[in-house]
Scaffold this motif. Structure first.
Motif, mmCIF file in Angstrom:
data_model
loop_
_atom_site.group_PDB
_atom_site.id
_atom_site.type_symbol
_atom_site.label_atom_id
_atom_site.label_comp_id
_atom_site.label_asym_id
_atom_site.label_seq_id
_atom_site.Cartn_x
_atom_site.Cartn_y
_atom_site.Cartn_z
ATOM 1 N N LYS A 308 28.083 46.183 33.266
ATOM 2 C CA LYS A 308 27.849 47.189 34.309
ATOM 3 C C LYS A 308 26.407 47.708 34.263
ATOM 4 C CE LYS A 308 31.622 47.825 36.741
ATOM 5 N NZ LYS A 308 31.630 47.710 38.222
ATOM 6 N N LYS A 309 25.849 47.812 33.070
ATOM 7 C CA LYS A 309 24.457 48.240 32.954
ATOM 8 C C LYS A 309 23.539 47.209 33.610
ATOM 9 C CE LYS A 309 21.072 50.019 29.614
ATOM 10 N NZ LYS A 309 20.743 50.272 28.193
ATOM 11 N N VAL A 310 23.839 45.934 33.419
ATOM 12 C CA VAL A 310 23.098 44.862 34.090
ATOM 13 C C VAL A 310 23.191 45.021 35.609
ATOM 14 C CG1 VAL A 310 23.092 42.375 34.573
ATOM 15 C CG2 VAL A 310 23.243 43.182 32.215
ATOM 16 N N GLU A 311 24.384 45.292 36.104
ATOM 17 C CA GLU A 311 24.588 45.419 37.555
ATOM 18 C C GLU A 311 23.769 46.558 38.151
ATOM 19 O OE1 GLU A 311 28.756 45.775 38.322
ATOM 20 O OE2 GLU A 311 29.230 43.773 37.535
ATOM 21 N N ILE A 312 23.680 47.676 37.446
ATOM 22 C CA ILE A 312 22.894 48.811 37.952
ATOM 23 C C ILE A 312 21.415 48.445 38.021
ATOM 24 C CG2 ILE A 312 22.144 51.179 37.480
ATOM 25 C CD1 ILE A 312 24.996 50.974 38.532
#
Length: 402
Positions: A308-312
Motif C-alpha cells: 500500500k505504501k508503494v501504491e501511494i
C-alpha cells in the motif's frame, strides 16, 4: 546549521514561488524483493525529475536520532527542533481548529483496544472510521465535562485520533505519556515529571478512568491513550522570520496544526491526493510558499503494509507533471522522516531529498530513491538547512557580509 536569525536578516520578499512536497515517512528499508518502496514503485515522473535535480539525504534532528513528526516538520520549515520543542497535543488541537488559551493543556488521544486484564491489544482500535470517532467523542463529551474544576473539551480527529484540552488554573505540561507505546503492555497512566504537576496528573488519570468506563460498550474503541501534553509555545511565524507568505495543503489535523503554529494559512484540501494537487493549482497565485503533505505513506509504513505504501507513492507520481506545469521556481520532494514498513514505525534513517530549480547543479542521481540520493551533490545534511536552500534557489536571500 544556519541560525534562523541570520536567515531573517538576509530574507527578501520576491514573487518567486516554492513548493515543498512532503511524503510523510517516505524513507524505507529493503523489504520485499530486497527493495525499498521507492525502488519497487513505478515512478517515472519522480525519477525523471531526480535526474534533473540536486539530490541528497537529510537528517531531521541528527544522525541516529529517531524523530517525531513535530520536530521533523519544524526542521523542514527552518526552525531548530532542539530549540523549539512542541508537544503533539498543541499541534493536534490547532489542527482540528481549536483556539488555545494560556489556561489550556492539550494532548493527543488514541482510541485503543484493551482486553479484560487491562492489556492493550491494539493502540489504534483497528483505525475506526472517522464517523464512529465523531460519535464516540460526542458521547464522551456528554459524560465528561469537568474534573476537579478543570473544563474538559474533546474534539474528534481522523480515524482513531482525537484531542483533549484540559482548561483550568495551574495546569502543568510536565507529564509522562499515558501510553505504553506498544501492544502487549498494560494501560499506562500519566506521571508528574516536575514539581507542581501532581494535580494535573491526577486530573488526567481520572479522565482516563472515566473515559474507559464510558467506552466499555464501544469495543474495539474501549479505552484511551493520551500523549503529547503541552501548552501553546508562541513561535515566531515564517512571515516574521523569512518574509514568506506560506500556505499549507494537508488532510490530517496534526499537520494543519504544525502549519498553523508557524503562521501558514490552512487551505481546504479535501481528503484525497488528487484534491490536494487541485488545491495547489487553485491557490497558486495567492502565496509564495506551499507545503503539500501526503499522509498515507507514513500510515502504511506504520501498518507494515509495503504494497500500500508503494501504491501511494505511485499515485503521487502521477501528479508531479501537474506541479511542474505551474512552473514553481523551486520544487522539493522529500519526507519528514523515514517510516520503514519492516519496522512499522519511525526510524533514524535519513530521508531521500531532491530540489529542482533552474539554478541547481544536476548530479549523478538518476532516480528518486535512497541509494540514488547517496550519489547526490547535496550529500547528507541537516533538514533544518532545507528552507535556506529553497530560499536561495528562489533568490529570496541576500548576500551575507561585505
Amino acid at each position: 546549521m544556519v541560525n534562523e536569525e541570520i536567515i531573517k536578516s538576509l530574507a527578501i520578499k520576491t514573487e518567486s514561488k516554492i513548493v515543498l512536497l512532503v511524503a510523510d515517512g517516505i524513507g524505507d528499508l529493503p523489504s520485499e524483493n530486497n527493495k525499498t518502496v521507492l525502488e519497487e514503485a513505478f515512478i517515472p515522473n519522480l525519477n525523471k525529475l531526480a535526474s534533473k535535480s540536486a539530490c541528497g539525504l537529510t537528517d531531521p534532528i541528527s544522525c541516529g536520532i529517531t524523530p517525531g513528526s513535530g520536530p521533523a516538520h519544524l526542521s523542514l520549515f527552518g526552525y531548530d527542533p532542539i530549540k523549539y520543542q512542541i508537544g503533539r497535543g498543541v499541534l493536534e488541537a490547532l489542527g482540528v481548529g481549536m483556539e488555545l488559551t494560556s489556561r489550556d493543556l492539550a494532548c493527543r488521544g488514541n482510541f485503543a483496544t484493551m482486553d479484560e486484564s487491562g492489556i492493550i491489544t491494539d493502540r489504534r482500535a483497528g483505525r475506526i472510521p472517522t464517523k464512529l470517532n465523531e460519535k464516540i467523542c460526542r458521547i464522551m463529551q456528554d459524560k465528561i465535562s469537568q474534573i476537579r474544576g478543570a473544563e474538559i473539551i474533546i474534539r474528534p480527529g481522523k480515524e482513531h485520533r482525537f484531542v483533549v484540552v484540559f482548561r483550568g488554573k495551574d495546569l502543568e505540561e510536565g507529564l509522562s505519556d499515558a501510553d505504553p507505546q506498544k501492544v502487549g503492555e498494560k494501560t499506562k497512566f500519566a506521571e508528574p515529571l516536575q514539581l507542581g504537576a501532581k494535580k494535573t496528573a491526577e486530573i488526567v488519570n481520572e479522565f482516563i478512568n472515566k473515559a474507559t468506563e464510558v467506552l466499555k460498550e464501544h469495543y474495539p474503541a474501549n479505552t484511551v491513550l493520551l500523549r503529547g501534553f503541552a501548552k501553546h509555545p508562541g513561535l515566531p511565524t515564517m512571515k516574521e522570520l523569512f518574509k514568506l507568505t506560506p500556505a499549507a495543503i494537508a488532510t490530517y489535523p496534526m499537520y494543519k496544526g504544525l502549519a498553523k503554529l508557524v503562521g501558514m494559512d490552512i487551505l481546504e484540501a479535501g481528503e484525497t491526493i488528487e484534491k490536494e494537487f487541485k488545491t495547489l493549482k487553485e491557490n497558486y497565485q495567492k502565496y509564495d510558499f506551499f507545503y503539500l503533505h501526503i499522509k498515507k505513506t507514513d500510515s502504511y509504513g506504520e501498518d507494515g503494509n509495503f504494497k500500500k505504501k508503494v501504491e501511494i507513492i505511485e499515485e503521487v507520481d502521477k501528479y508531479i507533471p501537474e506541479a511542474l506545469a505551474l512552473k514553481p521556481d523551486v520544487l522539493v520532494v522529500t519526507g519528514d522522516h523515514s517510516t520503514p514498513a519492516v519496522l512499522k514505525g519511525h526510524s533514524w534513517h535519513p530521508n531521500p531529498f531532491m530540489l529542482f530549480s533552474k539554478y541547481i547543479r544536476a548530479d549523478e542521481a538518476e532516480q528518486f530513491n535512497e541509494k540514488e540520493c547517496v550519489k547526490g551533490g547535496l550529500g547528507r545534511f541537516s533538514a533544518v538547512d532545507v528552507l535556506p536552500l529553497m530560499m536561495a534557489n528562489a533568490l529570496k536571500l541576500q548576500k551575507f557580509g561585505a
